[in-house]
Design a protein around this motif. Structure first.
Motif, PDB file in Angstrom:
ATOM      1  N   ASN A   1       0.828  -1.214   0.000  1.00  0.00           N
ATOM      2  CA  ASN A   1       0.000   0.000   0.000  1.00  0.00           C
ATOM      3  C   ASN A   1       0.863   1.266   0.000  1.00  0.00           C
TER       4      ASN A   1
ATOM      5  N   GLU B   1      -2.339   6.789  -3.327  1.00  0.00           N
ATOM      6  CA  GLU B   1      -3.455   5.826  -3.340  1.00  0.00           C
ATOM      7  C   GLU B   1      -4.290   5.956  -4.606  1.00  0.00           C
TER       8      GLU B   1
ATOM      9  N   ARG C   1     -10.038  13.184  -8.157  1.00  0.00           N
ATOM     10  CA  ARG C   1     -10.254  12.006  -7.315  1.00  0.00           C
ATOM     11  C   ARG C   1      -9.829  12.250  -5.874  1.00  0.00           C
TER      12      ARG C   1
ATOM     13  N   LYS D   1      -4.712   2.950  -7.312  1.00  0.00           N
ATOM     14  CA  LYS D   1      -6.032   2.404  -7.608  1.00  0.00           C
ATOM     15  C   LYS D   1      -6.282   2.399  -9.122  1.00  0.00           C
ATOM     16  N   GLU D   2      -6.129   3.562  -9.728  1.00  0.00           N
ATOM     17  CA  GLU D   2      -6.278   3.658 -11.184  1.00  0.00           C
ATOM     18  C   GLU D   2      -4.960   3.206 -11.792  1.00  0.00           C
ATOM     19  N   ARG D   3      -5.020   2.239 -12.655  1.00  0.00           N
ATOM     20  CA  ARG D   3      -3.764   1.721 -13.168  1.00  0.00           C
ATOM     21  C   ARG D   3      -3.300   2.407 -14.436  1.00  0.00           C
TER      22      ARG D   3
END
Lengths: 146, 146
Positions: B2, B23, B40, B27-29
């Motif tokens: 993380n 983060e 976001r 999360k979005e690759r």
DNA sequence: TACCTCCCCGCAACACTGTTGCATTTACCC
DNA sequence: GGGTAAATGCAACAGTGTTGCGGGGAGGTA
């Protein structure tokens, strides 16, 4: 083929501004930013006209354009002697002097994309330090260490 | 891994701003522009801090970045499962939705440059229309012709 | 030649990305 | 808990690129 002939052949009005801008691009064979083009034009040339003209030349297929490592467009005209011109080749960008060169020798390689995707074009920029800047750097180091 | 662990491992202060920004990227690759990252994040996040954090993450090798076809930087984090990450792969940019994807499957091809040149890296962007946008376009056309 | 129309040009204003300087606040170490 | 170095937030700026608009010039037609 000179600027006037190129514009005439494309049925584009050969105005003084267009001729002089295209002449700059025909003379310098490497991709120039709007700022570099402006510096080679007589002073007083309008910024917006320059942008619009560069875009026009690009859309008409007279020049190609590529993004440099600062995110600014650079425009370049090669005469038709080069196969795959305009634009179908990688470019080299020097991190030190900012200059960009067309790597006319090689074509852009094929890259596989997700099936069902429509590919319209590709850009490739190799960045690093050009030979001239490497030589200068070496000379400086040499002088400094004496 | 993380966000907190990643920052800790690099000996970077794990502040709330950094954690939340990382983060988002984890999360979005796909590569996100500063604007997309900001959208976001909880409102009120400072623009400058975001820029500085993205640059920090890039310089630390935690994320890679790539220029899209509008000349803006996009940042992307992949976990270490991908060989050659971060950054050593071409990207696809959709002209319609503006979205960008990493083409993890293929590595950046070798291109020959002028001898004596120092190559530090390369960028490759394939642009066109992604599958989703093609489907939408087809649907629209279909509906219109009924 | 006179007129008319279209296109080009220049000006002003704007949007957006990205950067810098500085004062304040915060995280971390002791 | 206190001190310090680093991170943050704010204001201001630089640069690229775009849009809208009015004036003017080139080219065509009568």
């Amino acid at each position: 083929m000179n600027a006037w002939e190129i514009l005439e052949r494309k049925s584009i009005r050969a105005t003084p501004a267009r001729k002089s801008i295209l002449e700059v691009l025909l003379k310098e064979r490497c991709p120039l930013s709007y700022r570099e083009v402006a510096a080679r034009l007589p002073e007083g040339q309008d910024r917006v006209t320059l942008y619009r003209t560069l875009l026009l030349l690009f859309k008409e297929g007279i020049v190609h354009r590529v993004l440099d490592m600062k995110g600014t467009w650079r425009f370049c005209a090669h005469d038709s002697g080069h196969p795959g011109c305009p634009g179908n080749h990688p470019h080299f960008a020097c991190r030190v002097c900012g200059r960009m060169e067309c790597l006319i020798g090689s074509n852009l390689p094929f890259v596989e994309v997700e099936p069902g995707t429509e590919v319209e074009g590709k850009h490739m920029v190799i960045y690093g330090v050009c030979r001239d800047c490497l030589v200068k750097r070496t000379k400086k180091r040499g002088a400094g260490s004496l």
